[in-house]
Design a protein around this motif. Structure first.
Motif, short mmCIF file in Angstrom:
data_model
loop_
_atom_site.label_atom_id
_atom_site.label_comp_id
_atom_site.label_asym_id
_atom_site.label_seq_id
_atom_site.Cartn_x
_atom_site.Cartn_y
_atom_site.Cartn_z
N PHE A 12 0.82 -1.21 0.00
CA PHE A 12 0.00 0.00 0.00
C PHE A 12 0.86 1.27 0.00
O PHE A 12 0.60 2.18 -0.80
CB PHE A 12 -0.95 -0.05 1.20
CG PHE A 12 -1.91 1.10 1.29
CD1 PHE A 12 -2.77 1.41 0.24
CD2 PHE A 12 -1.98 1.87 2.43
CE1 PHE A 12 -3.67 2.44 0.33
CE2 PHE A 12 -2.87 2.92 2.53
CZ PHE A 12 -3.72 3.21 1.47
N ASN A 46 -1.69 -0.77 5.37
CA ASN A 46 -2.34 -1.76 4.52
C ASN A 46 -3.78 -1.31 4.25
O ASN A 46 -4.35 -0.54 5.02
CB ASN A 46 -2.32 -3.14 5.19
CG ASN A 46 -2.57 -4.26 4.20
OD1 ASN A 46 -2.62 -4.02 3.00
ND2 ASN A 46 -2.70 -5.47 4.70
N LEU A 52 -6.47 -1.87 -3.05
CA LEU A 52 -5.15 -2.03 -3.66
C LEU A 52 -5.28 -2.24 -5.17
O LEU A 52 -4.49 -1.70 -5.95
CB LEU A 52 -4.42 -3.22 -3.01
CG LEU A 52 -4.07 -3.07 -1.52
CD1 LEU A 52 -3.42 -4.35 -1.01
CD2 LEU A 52 -3.18 -1.87 -1.28
#
Length: 166
Positions: A12, A46, A52
């Protein structure tokens, strides 16, 4: 199409760095979530996989995959076009050969005119690499009425009689 999703994604923080480290408010607006959610992702380092994936396609890595897929598709389709052009040229040559063979006409033709192919026509210069020749426009050629063409000679009658006796 779902099999083309990337199996592994950059972390990330790496995705954000590639996008120029946008602020939490800008990311929240772009992803349709709250600022608080984005700040939690930034603290954790994250984000959920769908986030993502969405960010991946905006990075240089995602853009590179899109460009590669577009290039490969263009090369494949150009090859298909070339193959079809060669097939068309071969069919035109075959049609010219068939028309040249059929210049004798037919006894039961509804018309006294048929199409004739001139084998000495100049090929069209349209940039094709296959060297195919174009068939020129159809030209009417009068056919003599009553002309008989025998494709398969019949055996003599005495041959039939001999076979019948044997």
């Amino acid at each position: 199409m779902l099999t083309r999703l990337p199996r592994q994604l950059p972390a990330f923080p790496d995705l954000l760095a590639d996008l120029g480290n946008p602020g939490a408010a800008l990311l929240a607006r772009a992803l349709g979530v709250t600022d608080r959610t984005v700040r939690r992702w930034l603290v954790d380092g994250n984000a959920p996989r769908p986030v993502l994936l969405a960010l991946f396609w905006m990075t240089r890595w995602g853009q590179s995959e899109v460009a590669c897929e577009a290039h490969n598709s263009a090369v494949m389709h150009a090859g298909m076009v070339g193959c079809l052009q060669r097939e068309i040229a071969a069919l035109r040559r075959e049609l010219g050969r068939v028309l040249a063979l059929g210049e004798f006409g037919a006894a039961n033709s509804p018309s006294a005119v048929h199409v004739e192919h001139q084998p000495d026509d100049e090929p069209q210069h349209d940039g094709r690499r296959d060297g195919g020749r174009e068939i020129g426009p159809a030209r009417g050629v009068p056919v003599s009425v009553g002309k008989v063409v025998q494709l398969f000679p019949r055996p003599h009658r005495h041959d039939d009689a001999e076979r019948g006796r044997a």
